[in-house]
Design a protein around this motif. Structure first.
Motif, short mmCIF file in Angstrom:
data_model
loop_
_atom_site.label_atom_id
_atom_site.label_comp_id
_atom_site.label_asym_id
_atom_site.label_seq_id
_atom_site.Cartn_x
_atom_site.Cartn_y
_atom_site.Cartn_z
N GLU A 83 4.19 6.64 1.28
CA GLU A 83 4.33 6.64 2.74
C GLU A 83 5.12 5.44 3.24
O GLU A 83 5.73 5.50 4.31
CB GLU A 83 2.94 6.68 3.39
CG GLU A 83 2.24 8.02 3.20
CD GLU A 83 0.86 8.06 3.82
OE1 GLU A 83 0.39 9.18 4.12
OE2 GLU A 83 0.23 6.99 3.98
N ALA A 84 5.14 4.36 2.44
CA ALA A 84 5.94 3.18 2.81
C ALA A 84 7.38 3.28 2.32
O ALA A 84 8.15 2.34 2.51
CB ALA A 84 5.28 1.93 2.24
N GLY A 85 7.73 4.41 1.68
CA GLY A 85 9.11 4.63 1.30
C GLY A 85 9.50 4.19 -0.10
O GLY A 85 10.69 4.03 -0.38
N PHE A 86 8.51 4.02 -0.98
CA PHE A 86 8.79 3.62 -2.36
C PHE A 86 8.73 4.83 -3.29
O PHE A 86 7.92 5.74 -3.09
CB PHE A 86 7.77 2.59 -2.85
CG PHE A 86 7.85 1.26 -2.14
CD1 PHE A 86 8.69 0.26 -2.60
CD2 PHE A 86 7.07 1.01 -1.02
CE1 PHE A 86 8.75 -0.97 -1.97
CE2 PHE A 86 7.13 -0.21 -0.37
CZ PHE A 86 7.98 -1.21 -0.84
N HIS A 87 9.56 4.82 -4.33
CA HIS A 87 9.42 5.77 -5.43
C HIS A 87 8.26 5.30 -6.30
O HIS A 87 8.06 4.10 -6.50
CB HIS A 87 10.68 5.84 -6.27
CG HIS A 87 11.91 6.26 -5.51
ND1 HIS A 87 12.00 7.48 -4.87
CD2 HIS A 87 13.10 5.63 -5.30
CE1 HIS A 87 13.19 7.59 -4.30
NE2 HIS A 87 13.87 6.48 -4.53
N VAL A 88 7.50 6.27 -6.85
CA VAL A 88 6.28 5.94 -7.60
C VAL A 88 6.25 6.68 -8.93
O VAL A 88 6.57 7.86 -9.00
CB VAL A 88 5.02 6.32 -6.79
CG1 VAL A 88 3.75 6.03 -7.59
CG2 VAL A 88 4.98 5.57 -5.45
N LEU A 89 5.85 5.95 -9.97
CA LEU A 89 5.45 6.55 -11.24
C LEU A 89 3.97 6.26 -11.41
O LEU A 89 3.57 5.10 -11.54
CB LEU A 89 6.24 5.97 -12.41
CG LEU A 89 5.73 6.35 -13.83
CD1 LEU A 89 5.79 7.86 -14.05
CD2 LEU A 89 6.53 5.62 -14.90
N CYS A 90 3.14 7.31 -11.40
CA CYS A 90 1.69 7.14 -11.48
C CYS A 90 1.20 7.54 -12.87
O CYS A 90 1.62 8.57 -13.41
CB CYS A 90 1.01 8.01 -10.42
SG CYS A 90 -0.79 7.83 -10.37
N GLU A 91 0.32 6.73 -13.43
CA GLU A 91 -0.34 7.13 -14.66
C GLU A 91 -1.19 8.39 -14.39
O GLU A 91 -1.61 8.64 -13.27
CB GLU A 91 -1.22 6.00 -15.20
CG GLU A 91 -0.57 5.16 -16.28
CD GLU A 91 -0.21 5.97 -17.52
OE1 GLU A 91 -0.87 7.00 -17.79
OE2 GLU A 91 0.74 5.59 -18.21
N LYS A 92 -1.43 9.14 -15.45
CA LYS A 92 -2.30 10.31 -15.29
C LYS A 92 -3.76 9.89 -15.41
O LYS A 92 -4.04 8.86 -16.06
CB LYS A 92 -1.91 11.41 -16.28
CG LYS A 92 -2.17 11.06 -17.76
CD LYS A 92 -3.59 11.38 -18.16
CE LYS A 92 -3.99 10.76 -19.45
NZ LYS A 92 -5.44 10.80 -19.72
N PRO A 93 -4.70 10.59 -14.79
CA PRO A 93 -4.48 11.68 -13.86
C PRO A 93 -3.97 11.17 -12.52
O PRO A 93 -4.37 10.09 -12.08
CB PRO A 93 -5.87 12.30 -13.72
CG PRO A 93 -6.80 11.15 -13.93
CD PRO A 93 -6.15 10.29 -14.97
N MET A 94 -3.12 11.93 -11.90
CA MET A 94 -2.52 11.47 -10.64
C MET A 94 -3.58 11.27 -9.57
O MET A 94 -3.49 10.34 -8.75
CB MET A 94 -1.48 12.49 -10.18
CG MET A 94 -0.72 12.12 -8.92
SD MET A 94 0.52 13.34 -8.49
CE MET A 94 -0.49 14.68 -7.83
#
Length: 385
Positions: A98-109
Motif C-alpha cells: 500500500e506504500a508503493g513498494f514491491h514485495v517478496l514474501c516468504e511462504k506462507p503468504m
C-alpha cells in the motif's frame, strides 16, 4: 547500470533463511543491500544490520520504523523481502504494498484465504509486484521441465507425483522442543502443520511445471506422534483444472529421508523425474525409447534453463542459486516496469501473490478433507471459483 536497492525484514542473526536470501539477492549484482529490520529486538537488529554493512540510519529497529524511514527517501528501496514469522506476513506485506513498494514474501503468504485474497486485490490495485518465495521453482532444470511440458514434449499430461517428505521431526522425545512444538500447535501454526510447511512447496512445483492449478482434492492426514494436534504426515489426491491427476505425499516422520522434495510428471509421450537433492540431473524417458539424463548446463536446453545457469556443467548449483534466480526474475520485472517495456519472457516465472493465495486455499482444503475422512473438497480460493 545502477543497482536496484533491496531491503529485508526478518532473517536476522542465526536465522535459517536470512543468509540464503542475502546470498541470492546479491549474487548477480542486480541488488544493493540497502536497508533492513532484521530482528524483533530493536537493538540487536540495528547492530546486526550495521555489521552486515548497512548505514546506521537504514539499520532499523522494527518494520514499522523501516516503512516510515524508507517511504520518505528519494533513494528508497525498490524491493523488500519479508522473512518474519508466518503470522506477521500479511500485515507487513499489506503495509509495504500500500506504500508503493514491491514485495517478496516468504511462504506462507498469509494465514487465511481471506487475507490472501486481500493481498491479491491490493497488488492488483497498486500495480506493485507481490512475489512469494517458492524458491525451489528457481532451479534451472525445474524451469526446463516446465518448458518441455509447455512445448508439448510430453504430450497431454496424465499424472504428476510430488513428494516433500523428511524425517527430522520423527523423534517423539522432541515433543517439548520449542523449535519443533510450535509447528504442530494450532494456536501458532494455524489449521495445518506439515502440509502448510512443506506440502505447499510440492504442490506449487507441480502446478508450476505442468501449468495447471489444483481444482479438487482428497486428503488423508494423520498425527503419527500422538501428542501432536496437527498432522505430521499427509497423502493428498488432486484433480487439476487441465485434466491431470495428482498424487502428493508430505511427511516429517519419514526417517531416512533428508530433504525429500521430488517431482515426477507423466504424459502421453514420456515422463520426467527430478529431485532437489540431485538438482543437476533431470531424467527423461520418451515413450518407446531409452532413458536419457539431461544435465544442467548442457547445450540445447530451453532459454528458461539457460538463463538460470551460472556455472559450467558438472559443478553443483544449490538452493541459494535457486533463490538467486527468483531475485533475477524480480530484477528484470522491476527494471522492465521502470523502463516501460515488456520483460524477458524467460524471466517471467517468479511466483505471484495468486500462487500464495492458491496455496493457502489448498491448506484449508486439506485440513477440511482430512477431518472428513478424505471427502473431496474444492481446492480453489473463492475468488477463482
Amino acid at each position: 547500470m545502477a543497482k536496484l536497492k533491496w531491503g529485508m525484514i526478518g532473517g536476522g542473526e542465526g536465522s535459517q533463511i536470512g543468509p540464503a536470501h542475502r546470498l541470492g539477492a546479491g549474487l548477480d549484482g542486480a541488488f544493493e543491500f540497502a536497508a533492513a529490520a532484521l530482528d524483533h529486538r530493536p537493538d540487536e537488529g540495528r547492530a546486526y544490520g550495521q555489521r552486515l554493512g548497512l548505514a546506521a540510519d537504514r539499520a532499523y529497529g522494527s518494520w514499522q520504523e523501516m516503512l516510515a524511514g524508507e517511504r520518505s527517501r528519494e533513494d528508497r528501496i525498490d524491493l523488500v523481502t519479508v522473512a518474519t514469522p508466518n503470522a506477521t506476513h500479511f500485515e507487513i506485506t499489506k503495509a509495504f504494498l500500500e506504500a508503493g513498494f514491491h514485495v517478496l514474501c516468504e511462504k506462507p503468504m498469509t494465514m487465511t484465504v481471506e487475507e490472501g485474497e486481500d493481498i491479491v486485490r491490493i497488488a492488483q490495485a497498486t500495480g506493485k509486484i507481490c512475489a512469494v518465495n517458492y524458491g525451489y521453482s528457481g532451479y534451472s532444470l525445474v524451469r526446463h521441465m516446465k518448458a518441455m511440458v509447455a512445448r508439448g514434449d510430453l504430450g497431454k499430461i496424465r499424472m504428476v507425483k510430488a513428494e516433500f517428505a523428511h524425517g527430522h521431526h520423527a523423534d517423539a522425545e522432541d515433543a517439548d522442543n520449542p523449535r519443533v512444538r510450535w509447528r504442530y500447535d494450532p494456536a501458532q501454526a494455524g489449521v495445518s502443520a506439515q502440509f502448510a510447511d512443506c506440502g505447499i512447496h510440492a504442490l506449487h512445483m507441480a502446478s508450476f511445471v505442468i501449468g495447471q492449478e489444483a481444482e479438487r482434492l482428497s486428503a488423508d492426514t494423520v498425527s503419527c506422534i500422538a501428542s501432536r494436534e496437527l498432522e505430521d504426515d499427509a497423502m493428498v489426491n488432486l484433480r487439476f483444472d487441465g485434466g491431470a491427476v495428482g498424487r502428493l505425499w508430505t511427511s516429517s516422520i519419514a526417517i531416512g529421508r533428508q530433504h525429500g522434495l521430488t517431482l515426477q510428471v507423466f504424459g502421453e509421450k514420456g515422463g520426467l523425474r527430478w529431485a532437489q537433492e540431485q538438482p543437476n540431473q533431470l531424467y527423461w524417458m520418451p515413450l518407446g525409447e531409452r532413458l536419457q539424463v539431461i544435465e544442467r548446463g548442457e547445450a540445447g536446453l530451453s532459454p528458461e534453463a539457460d538463463r538460470t545457469t551460472r556455472v559450467t556443467i558438472g559443478h553443483a548449483e544449490g538452493m541459494p542459486l535457486a533463490f538467486a534466480n527468483i531475485y533475477s526474475d524480480l530484477a528484470e520485472a522491476i527494471r522492465a516496469d521502470k523502463e516501460g517495456r515488456a520483460m524477458d519472457p524467460a524471466a517471467d516465472l517468479y511466483p505471484r501473490a495468486v500462487d500464495g493465495l492458491r496455496s493457502m486455499a489448498a491448506v484449508f482444503a486439506v485440513a477440511e478433507s482430512g477431518k472428513a475422512d478424505g471427502a473431496w473438497v474444492d481446492a480453489r480460493p473463492p475468488m477463482f471459483r
